[in-house]
Design a protein around this motif. Sequence first.
Motif, PDB file in Angstrom:
ATOM      1  N   HIS A  62       0.813  -1.216   0.000  1.00 39.38           N
ATOM      2  CA  HIS A  62       0.000   0.000   0.000  1.00 39.38           C
ATOM      3  C   HIS A  62       0.845   1.265   0.000  1.00 39.38           C
ATOM      4  N   GLU A  69       0.946   8.356  -5.930  1.00 39.97           N
ATOM      5  CA  GLU A  69      -0.353   9.038  -5.934  1.00 39.97           C
ATOM      6  C   GLU A  69      -0.190  10.554  -5.821  1.00 39.97           C
ATOM      7  N   ASP A 196      -6.534   2.010  11.663  1.00 38.62           N
ATOM      8  CA  ASP A 196      -7.404   3.175  11.511  1.00 38.62           C
ATOM      9  C   ASP A 196      -8.399   3.262  12.665  1.00 38.62           C
ATOM     10  N   LYS A 214     -16.411  13.465   8.571  1.00 41.63           N
ATOM     11  CA  LYS A 214     -15.453  13.879   7.539  1.00 41.63           C
ATOM     12  C   LYS A 214     -14.044  13.426   7.914  1.00 41.63           C
ATOM     13  N   THR A 217     -13.822   9.515   7.663  1.00 40.80           N
ATOM     14  CA  THR A 217     -13.786   9.068   6.268  1.00 40.80           C
ATOM     15  C   THR A 217     -12.403   9.282   5.670  1.00 40.80           C
ATOM     16  N   ALA A 218     -11.796  10.423   5.988  1.00 44.43           N
ATOM     17  CA  ALA A 218     -10.447  10.717   5.479  1.00 44.43           C
ATOM     18  C   ALA A 218      -9.434   9.715   6.011  1.00 44.43           C
ATOM     19  N   LYS A 220     -10.080   6.540   7.081  1.00 48.65           N
ATOM     20  CA  LYS A 220     -10.353   5.219   6.505  1.00 48.65           C
ATOM     21  C   LYS A 220      -9.998   5.144   5.022  1.00 48.65           C
ATOM     22  N   ASN A 221     -10.192   6.241   4.303  1.00 45.41           N
ATOM     23  CA  ASN A 221      -9.900   6.260   2.869  1.00 45.41           C
ATOM     24  C   ASN A 221      -8.434   6.563   2.570  1.00 45.41           C
ATOM     25  N   GLY A 222      -7.676   6.922   3.601  1.00 46.59           N
ATOM     26  CA  GLY A 222      -6.275   7.263   3.374  1.00 46.59           C
ATOM     27  C   GLY A 222      -6.111   8.518   2.540  1.00 46.59           C
ATOM     28  N   THR A 223      -7.005   9.473   2.736  1.00 52.91           N
ATOM     29  CA  THR A 223      -6.988  10.696   1.931  1.00 52.91           C
ATOM     30  C   THR A 223      -5.640  11.401   1.995  1.00 52.91           C
ATOM     31  N   ASP A 225      -2.678   9.969   2.932  1.00 56.11           N
ATOM     32  CA  ASP A 225      -1.550   9.034   2.967  1.00 56.11           C
ATOM     33  C   ASP A 225      -0.362   9.571   2.162  1.00 56.11           C
TER      34      ASP A 225
END
Length: 280
Positions: A62, A69, A196, A214, A217-218, A220-223, A225
């Motif tokens: 990951h 990214e 997480d 918000k 979610t960030a 968990k989504n790895g916004t 990372d």
Amino acid sequence: MSKRNSQTAKTAARERLRAEREREAKRAKVRRQIIVACSVVAVLAAAGGIGYAVVQANKPGHWEAVKDEKVVAPANTTGTDGTTVVIGKSSASKTLKLYEDPRCPICAQFEENIGPTIKKDLADGKYKIQYVGGTFIDGDSLGKGTIGSRGEGSKNAMSAMGAALNVSTDAFLEYKTALYSKKWHPEETDDKFKSDDYLIQVANTVPALKNNTKFQTAVKNGTYDAWALAMSKSWDTNKDGVTGTPSLVMNGKILTVPGSQNPPMTAQEYNSVIAAALKG
């Protein structure tokens, strides 16, 4: 029995035997076909399994994949990829750079002992804080951002800190305090911050982050990372000669307790060191 009837019986017997042999031959052929088919399926399955395993083994992890990214910078950041994080009153003329690693046990002691003093100084406008995060305890080399193999908790916690920073600078500071607290900070060898769920559990002790959809979610989504990796790489660009955490830098000079190479670890030491640096 006449010779004719005897011959007829023998012929019939031979026909029955021949027919039985043909049926047995057909059954044997079918069995062979089934065995061959099953063997082919087994070979294909094994080959497929090996192929899948090879593909999985060669797939980047990951964090390795995250390196490619696009960086999403949190709010309240500036600079390349949002890696400049400065907190404090704009009227403060000097800035204290604070280098920390989320998993660093000495950083946890520093925050527990001196964190309240820093928050008061920021509120009083004595100086601003520039946070620089590292991830070397994960196995990443200082300032190089090279992905290591000793965990991922520093990177994951820093990503969550980015999510907190996106909420507000106060949320960031309070969350950092919580992460370093005796209750929540794990042993250096315990990669607890990779979870997480654990990071969210800690965040729920911070009013601004509690049940904050918000933020969660960030995380968990790895916004953030990729931002966490970019922040770790920023060790290179700061050029302060820092080789460990925690480290404090003001006016381009690493601040240490007089007569040692160690950072201040008590409020008294810190106040003395900072007072001298502010005069410089």
